[in-house]
Design an enzyme around this catalytic site. Structure first.
Site, PDB file in Angstrom:
ATOM      1  N   ASP A  37      -1.450  -4.319 -25.799  1.00  0.00           N
ATOM      2  CA  ASP A  37      -2.096  -5.199 -27.005  1.00  0.00           C
ATOM      3  C   ASP A  37      -3.928  -6.003 -27.122  1.00  0.00           C
ATOM      4  OD1 ASP A  37      -0.723  -7.571 -29.558  1.00  0.00           O
ATOM      5  OD2 ASP A  37      -2.975  -6.778 -29.903  1.00  0.00           O
ATOM      6  N   ASP A  49      -8.347  -5.383 -33.387  1.00  0.00           N
ATOM      7  CA  ASP A  49      -6.772  -6.348 -33.386  1.00  0.00           C
ATOM      8  C   ASP A  49      -5.779  -4.694 -32.703  1.00  0.00           C
ATOM      9  OD1 ASP A  49      -4.527  -8.252 -33.714  1.00  0.00           O
ATOM     10  OD2 ASP A  49      -4.310  -6.676 -31.764  1.00  0.00           O
ATOM     11  N   HIS A 107      -1.373  -9.762 -39.843  1.00  0.00           N
ATOM     12  CA  HIS A 107      -1.357 -10.538 -40.176  1.00  0.00           C
ATOM     13  C   HIS A 107      -2.861 -10.616 -40.324  1.00  0.00           C
ATOM     14  CE1 HIS A 107      -3.530 -10.494 -35.561  1.00  0.00           C
ATOM     15  NE2 HIS A 107      -2.706  -9.887 -35.804  1.00  0.00           N
ATOM     16  N   HIS A 121      -5.162 -14.744 -36.581  1.00  0.00           N
ATOM     17  CA  HIS A 121      -4.335 -15.359 -38.259  1.00  0.00           C
ATOM     18  C   HIS A 121      -5.323 -15.990 -38.996  1.00  0.00           C
ATOM     19  CE1 HIS A 121      -0.669 -15.188 -40.369  1.00  0.00           C
ATOM     20  NE2 HIS A 121      -0.709 -14.891 -38.928  1.00  0.00           N
ATOM     21  N   GLU A 179       0.509  -4.482 -37.439  1.00  0.00           N
ATOM     22  CA  GLU A 179       1.635  -4.332 -36.646  1.00  0.00           C
ATOM     23  C   GLU A 179       2.883  -4.136 -36.778  1.00  0.00           C
ATOM     24  OE1 GLU A 179      -0.222  -8.190 -35.242  1.00  0.00           O
ATOM     25  OE2 GLU A 179       1.088  -7.405 -33.762  1.00  0.00           O
ATOM     26  N   GLU A 211       0.083  -1.305 -33.791  1.00  0.00           N
ATOM     27  CA  GLU A 211      -0.478  -1.757 -34.072  1.00  0.00           C
ATOM     28  C   GLU A 211      -2.150  -0.990 -34.538  1.00  0.00           C
ATOM     29  OE1 GLU A 211      -1.999  -6.485 -34.124  1.00  0.00           O
ATOM     30  OE2 GLU A 211      -2.190  -5.367 -32.751  1.00  0.00           O
TER      31      GLU A 211
HETATM   32  O1  57R Z   1       0.246 -10.624 -32.466  1.00  0.00           O
HETATM   33  C1  57R Z   1      -3.127 -16.834 -28.595  1.00  0.00           C
HETATM   34  C2  57R Z   1      -2.261 -15.126 -30.023  1.00  0.00           C
HETATM   35  N1  57R Z   1      -0.701 -12.864 -33.779  1.00  0.00           N
HETATM   36  C3  57R Z   1      -2.906 -13.948 -29.598  1.00  0.00           C
HETATM   37  C4  57R Z   1      -2.094 -13.115 -31.268  1.00  0.00           C
HETATM   38  O2  57R Z   1       3.530 -12.419 -34.725  1.00  0.00           O
HETATM   39  C5  57R Z   1      -1.804 -13.592 -31.606  1.00  0.00           C
HETATM   40  O3  57R Z   1       3.918 -14.824 -35.213  1.00  0.00           O
HETATM   41  C6  57R Z   1      -2.123 -15.004 -32.197  1.00  0.00           C
HETATM   42  O4  57R Z   1      -3.022 -15.454 -29.293  1.00  0.00           O
HETATM   43  C7  57R Z   1      -1.969 -15.584 -31.341  1.00  0.00           C
HETATM   44  C8  57R Z   1       4.473 -13.921 -35.708  1.00  0.00           C
HETATM   45  N2  57R Z   1       4.123 -14.133 -36.989  1.00  0.00           N
HETATM   46  C9  57R Z   1       5.378 -15.364 -37.706  1.00  0.00           C
HETATM   47  C10 57R Z   1       3.335 -15.959 -38.310  1.00  0.00           C
HETATM   48  C11 57R Z   1       6.159 -14.552 -38.608  1.00  0.00           C
HETATM   49  C12 57R Z   1       3.211 -12.522 -33.860  1.00  0.00           C
HETATM   50  C13 57R Z   1       3.332 -10.792 -33.906  1.00  0.00           C
HETATM   51  C14 57R Z   1       1.909 -10.543 -33.139  1.00  0.00           C
HETATM   52  C15 57R Z   1       0.631 -11.110 -32.562  1.00  0.00           C
HETATM   53  C16 57R Z   1       0.157 -10.999 -31.188  1.00  0.00           C
HETATM   54  C17 57R Z   1       0.473 -11.923 -33.318  1.00  0.00           C
HETATM   55  C18 57R Z   1       1.629 -13.085 -34.242  1.00  0.00           C
HETATM   56  N3  57R Z   1       1.592 -14.253 -35.212  1.00  0.00           N
HETATM   57  N4  57R Z   1       0.188 -14.083 -34.559  1.00  0.00           N
HETATM   58  C19 57R Z   1      -2.019 -12.634 -33.157  1.00  0.00           C
HETATM   59 CO    CO Z   2      -1.867  -8.654 -33.805  1.00  0.00          CO
END
Ligand code: 57R
Ligand code: CO
Length: 410
Positions: free
Chosen positions: A183, A194, A263, A271, A296, A391
């Site tokens: 990723d 992303d 997201h 996010h 994704e 994704e």
């Molecule tokens: O995309 C601190 C990061 N992201 C990197 C990417 O879905 C993200 O938890 C956030 O580094 C922080 C999730 N959803 C709940 C809100 C239901 C994850 C799944 C993948 C990922 C990594 C992600 C998520 N949430 N934000 C981006």
């Molecule tokens: Co993502």
């Protein structure tokens, strides 16, 4: 033909003079020819790719992603004068120009293309991460918060689906039986590309990979202006659950992971507040014109649910963190360094150490407990299960949908 006519009429001396002139002209021509300036060697990307993309796009106009037209009662947008005019205006404003997004996306395509070709079992997770990040930093022409790595390189394996990247000292080695989620995040002016894919080196899990690739493509195809997030989750779930995997003679249904999601993305905010869950739900929130989404999906042969487990590597400053007075001076200076080097972009411990920080854990955990920094532990389904991810990032333009990170690989 010419020569015999000449011979008959011209005397011997006349002939020598003529030949002299012809030779002269020829040498003239040759002399003239000689001056041609040397052929400008076509600029090639090296292997590994390390040349800044602005060298290849001096006019700052970067490749457009895959265009998909809106469906149903939004088809009018493709030909709408008003919408096309609106888009032209938007593109004149440097802030909203699509060029930042498209440069980040082109860097992403080149970096992942190299990663897909070179990641091999036997490599350490640390060297895999460094190769990817060195490529991103060189190609995007990293400069502070203007351009750089968008978030920590996710290298989650097997039952772990997201938020793992090696910390310093991690000597773990990629195994031939691993199911690796790569990723990668690239940003230009906070516009984050992303996109993620899954690699395996044996074919046991090919159906799991196919299921997740198809589910993500359904999410991208069905996404659009006025689409309700809860319904989109249902369409993704339907595609995912139409697949099964046979492992060692036992057939397992492919399950969408119900507590992970795609997201929306905002400038410098990975996010953006809208989540595209992977199962049908009653979220009536609509996708809107101008929205920028990471679509994704995650599929699993396990419970289809993740829990936080293992050592934390991923962090990000809380976007609208409450302003709390910090007693710990080490925490105060660490926060200053975080704001200077990352702002609200996600980062990991390796990136913090690259800025010169050391012995920071106490201060960091203090910032986490104070709710100023969010820690993101690895997200894993049950031991023994396998998870996969695909994704892409899409932009809901006024006239069309642009899958900005689409490539010829997936
Ligand atoms: O995309 C601190 C990061 N992201 C990197 C990417 O879905 C993200 O938890 C956030 O580094 C922080 C999730 N959803 C709940 C809100 C239901 C994850 C799944 C993948 C990922 C990594 C992600 C998520 N949430 N934000 C981006
Ligand atoms: Co993502």
């Amino acid at each position: 033909m010419m020569t015999h006519i000449l011979k008959s009429t011209i005397t011997k001396t006349g002939m020598t003079v003529l030949l002299g002139k012809l030779r002269e002209q020829a040498s003239e021509g040759k002399k003239k020819k000689k001056k041609k300036k040397p052929k400008k060697k076509k600029l090639e990307q090296g292997d590994p790719p390390r040349t800044g993309l602005s060298k290849f796009y001096p006019d700052g106009i970067y490749p457009v992603g895959e265009i998909q037209h809106y469906k149903d009662d939004n088809t009018w947008r493709t030909t709408s004068e008003e919408k096309r005019y609106q888009e032209k205006i938007e593109n004149e404003d440097p802030e909203t120009t699509y060029q930042s997004i498209r440069k980040a996306a082109e860097v992403h395509r080149l970096v992942r293309q190299h990663a897909r070709k070179h990641i091999r079992p036997g490599m350490t997770m640390t060297e895999i991460a460094n190769n990817i990040e060195d490529g991103t930093r060189a190609l995007v022409e990293e400069s502070g918060l203007e351009a750089g790595v968008g978030f920590p390189t996710g290298l989650s394996r097997n039952n772990c689906a997201a938020h793992y990247t090696p910390n310093t000292g991690d000597t773990s080695v990629l195994q031939a039986g691993d199911v690796l989620k790569v990723d990668i995040g690239v940003h230009v002016k906070g516009r984050i590309a992303d996109s993620a894919f899954t690699l395996t080196w044996d074919h046991t899990y090919d159906n799991l990979i196919e299921a997740v690739k198809a589910a993500t493509d359904t999410g991208i195809r069905e996404a659009g202006i006025d689409v309700r997030l809860g319904e989109l989750g249902g369409l993704i779930q339907e595609t995912m659950e139409s697949y099964e995997v046979e492992i060692g003679g036992t057939v397992y249904p492919v399950k969408p992971i119900e507590n992970l999601s795609g997201h929306s993305i905002n400038p410098y905010r990975i996010h953006g507040g809208k989540s595209v869950l992977l199962v049908k739900n009653d979220d009536q929130t609509k996708m809107e014109e101008g929205d920028y989404f990471a679509i994704e999906t995650f599929g699993s042969t396990g419970r289809g649910r993740i829990v936080e487990s293992g050592e934390v590597s991923h962090y990000a400053r809380v976007y609208d963190a409450p302003h709390v007075p910090l007693r710990l001076t080490s925490a105060k200076s660490l926060l200053k360094s975080i704001n200077k080097n990352f702002g609200t972009l996600p980062w990991c411990r390796r990136y913090l150490e690259r800025t010169g920080e050391s012995k920071y854990l106490l201060a960091l955990n203090h910032l986490v407990t104070q709710g100023i920094v969010q820690d993101y532990p690895p997200l894993c389904d049950q031991r023994g299960s396998m998870t996969a991810q695909f994704e892409h990032t899409i932009l809901l333009r006024p006239t069309v949908k642009e899958v900005v990170t689409r490539g010829d690989d997936f």
